[in-house]
Design a protein around this motif. Structure first.
Motif, mmCIF file in Angstrom:
data_model
loop_
_atom_site.group_PDB
_atom_site.id
_atom_site.type_symbol
_atom_site.label_atom_id
_atom_site.label_comp_id
_atom_site.label_asym_id
_atom_site.label_seq_id
_atom_site.Cartn_x
_atom_site.Cartn_y
_atom_site.Cartn_z
ATOM 1 N N ALA A 156 0.833 -1.204 0.000
ATOM 2 C CA ALA A 156 0.000 0.000 0.000
ATOM 3 C C ALA A 156 0.869 1.255 0.000
ATOM 4 O O ALA A 156 0.553 2.241 -0.683
ATOM 5 C CB ALA A 156 -0.935 -0.014 1.217
ATOM 6 N N ALA A 157 1.963 1.232 0.761
ATOM 7 C CA ALA A 157 2.873 2.385 0.787
ATOM 8 C C ALA A 157 3.501 2.595 -0.592
ATOM 9 O O ALA A 157 3.626 3.735 -1.060
ATOM 10 C CB ALA A 157 3.958 2.177 1.841
ATOM 11 N N LEU A 158 3.878 1.499 -1.255
ATOM 12 C CA LEU A 158 4.443 1.616 -2.608
ATOM 13 C C LEU A 158 3.416 2.170 -3.591
ATOM 14 O O LEU A 158 3.737 3.022 -4.423
ATOM 15 C CB LEU A 158 4.946 0.248 -3.090
ATOM 16 N N ARG A 159 2.167 1.681 -3.481
ATOM 17 C CA ARG A 159 1.108 2.197 -4.366
ATOM 18 C C ARG A 159 0.847 3.674 -4.111
ATOM 19 O O ARG A 159 0.673 4.458 -5.054
ATOM 20 C CB ARG A 159 -0.182 1.393 -4.179
ATOM 21 N N ALA A 160 0.852 4.085 -2.848
ATOM 22 C CA ALA A 160 0.626 5.496 -2.514
ATOM 23 C C ALA A 160 1.767 6.355 -3.069
ATOM 24 O O ALA A 160 1.520 7.439 -3.625
ATOM 25 C CB ALA A 160 0.515 5.665 -0.992
ATOM 26 N N GLU A 161 2.999 5.879 -2.940
ATOM 27 C CA GLU A 161 4.144 6.622 -3.473
ATOM 28 C C GLU A 161 4.046 6.731 -4.994
ATOM 29 O O GLU A 161 4.284 7.795 -5.566
ATOM 30 C CB GLU A 161 5.449 5.933 -3.072
ATOM 31 N N GLN A 162 3.661 5.638 -5.651
ATOM 32 C CA GLN A 162 3.496 5.659 -7.107
ATOM 33 C C GLN A 162 2.393 6.636 -7.504
ATOM 34 O O GLN A 162 2.544 7.390 -8.472
ATOM 35 C CB GLN A 162 3.153 4.239 -7.613
ATOM 36 N N ALA A 163 1.292 6.649 -6.745
ATOM 37 C CA ALA A 163 0.194 7.578 -7.043
ATOM 38 C C ALA A 163 0.665 9.027 -6.880
ATOM 39 O O ALA A 163 0.296 9.892 -7.688
ATOM 40 C CB ALA A 163 -0.992 7.286 -6.126
ATOM 41 N N ARG A 164 1.463 9.311 -5.835
ATOM 42 C CA ARG A 164 1.993 10.672 -5.647
ATOM 43 C C ARG A 164 2.878 11.078 -6.820
ATOM 44 O O ARG A 164 2.790 12.207 -7.318
ATOM 45 C CB ARG A 164 2.781 10.761 -4.335
ATOM 46 N N LYS A 165 3.739 10.160 -7.257
ATOM 47 C CA LYS A 165 4.611 10.465 -8.389
ATOM 48 C C LYS A 165 3.791 10.737 -9.657
ATOM 49 O O LYS A 165 4.078 11.682 -10.394
ATOM 50 C CB LYS A 165 5.575 9.298 -8.641
ATOM 51 N N GLU A 166 2.789 9.889 -9.891
ATOM 52 C CA GLU A 166 1.961 10.073 -11.080
ATOM 53 C C GLU A 166 1.191 11.389 -11.010
ATOM 54 O O GLU A 166 1.031 12.076 -12.022
ATOM 55 C CB GLU A 166 1.008 8.891 -11.248
ATOM 56 N N ALA A 167 0.699 11.746 -9.821
ATOM 57 C CA ALA A 167 -0.035 13.001 -9.661
ATOM 58 C C ALA A 167 0.885 14.194 -9.923
ATOM 59 O O ALA A 167 0.487 15.155 -10.613
ATOM 60 C CB ALA A 167 -0.631 13.085 -8.255
ATOM 61 N N ALA A 168 2.105 14.133 -9.407
ATOM 62 C CA ALA A 168 3.052 15.229 -9.638
ATOM 63 C C ALA A 168 3.403 15.325 -11.124
ATOM 64 O O ALA A 168 3.472 16.429 -11.692
ATOM 65 C CB ALA A 168 4.320 15.006 -8.809
ATOM 66 N N GLU A 169 3.581 14.173 -11.759
ATOM 67 C CA GLU A 169 3.875 14.144 -13.185
ATOM 68 C C GLU A 169 2.710 14.739 -13.990
ATOM 69 O O GLU A 169 2.915 15.525 -14.919
ATOM 70 C CB GLU A 169 4.108 12.673 -13.584
ATOM 71 N N TYR A 170 1.487 14.365 -13.617
ATOM 72 C CA TYR A 170 0.310 14.880 -14.310
ATOM 73 C C TYR A 170 0.188 16.390 -14.114
ATOM 74 O O TYR A 170 -0.123 17.130 -15.053
ATOM 75 C CB TYR A 170 -0.952 14.174 -13.806
ATOM 76 N N GLN A 171 0.441 16.855 -12.880
ATOM 77 C CA GLN A 171 0.355 18.290 -12.604
ATOM 78 C C GLN A 171 1.376 19.063 -13.447
ATOM 79 O O GLN A 171 1.075 20.132 -13.987
ATOM 80 C CB GLN A 171 0.591 18.577 -11.116
#
Length: 162
Positions: free
Chosen positions: A95-110
């Motif tokens: 779950a921590a890895l998925r959350a980190e991946q989601a944060r990275k993807e969100a920053a990339e999208y932004q």
């Protein structure tokens, strides 16, 4: 005899041989046991002594089996609890890895979105400048002014080249 333990050594005989005088005092005569019990309570006690040991041994064996079963169950529950803890820990890490991946993807999208918005604004500004220039040229033509005006196609080719 060196190979025998002290438990297996023979003890000297302390009883006098037949016909010899002994320095030891004479032993009192052995008491005569009455084969008939004195009371029903004593009779029950003797019966318990005679046959009760087998029953007690059987109960001890059953109790031992019961304790072994309880211990096996306890071990099984401990193993299951350890497996659950390991699984929960693995799920927490995932779950921590998925959350980190989601944060990275969100920053990339932004970042992509901000870049796209900046590009769109720059394009709109360029079009606005082109439109203003065109309007100025049209107003000059309508007033009868002549001059080296740039046509729309020329302006677009200049813009695309630059």
């Amino acid at each position: 005899i060196g190979h025998l333990s002290p438990m297996h050594m023979e003890l000297p005989c302390l009883l006098p041989a037949a016909g010899e005088a002994s320095d030891l005092p004479a032993l009192p005569p052995a008491p005569v046991l009455d084969p008939a019990p004195a009371s029903p309570k004593e009779a029950a006690w003797k019966v318990d002594l005679d046959g009760g040991w087998q029953e007690r041994a059987q109960r001890r064996g059953e109790e031992s089996v019961r304790r072994d079963l309880l211990f096996e169950g306890l071990q099984r529950r401990r193993r299951e609890a350890e497996e659950r803890r390991a699984l929960e820990e693995q799920r927490r890490r995932e779950a921590a890895l998925r959350a980190e991946q989601a944060r990275k993807e969100a920053a990339e999208y932004q970042a992509w979105r901000a870049e796209a918005a900046a590009g769109k604004k720059a394009e709109e500004r360029a079009r606005a400048v082109d439109h203003r220039n065109w309007r100025d040229d049209v107003s000059k033509l309508s007033k009868g002014q002549t001059g080296p005006f740039v046509t729309l196609n020329q302006a677009l080719s200049i813009r695309d080249a630059g």
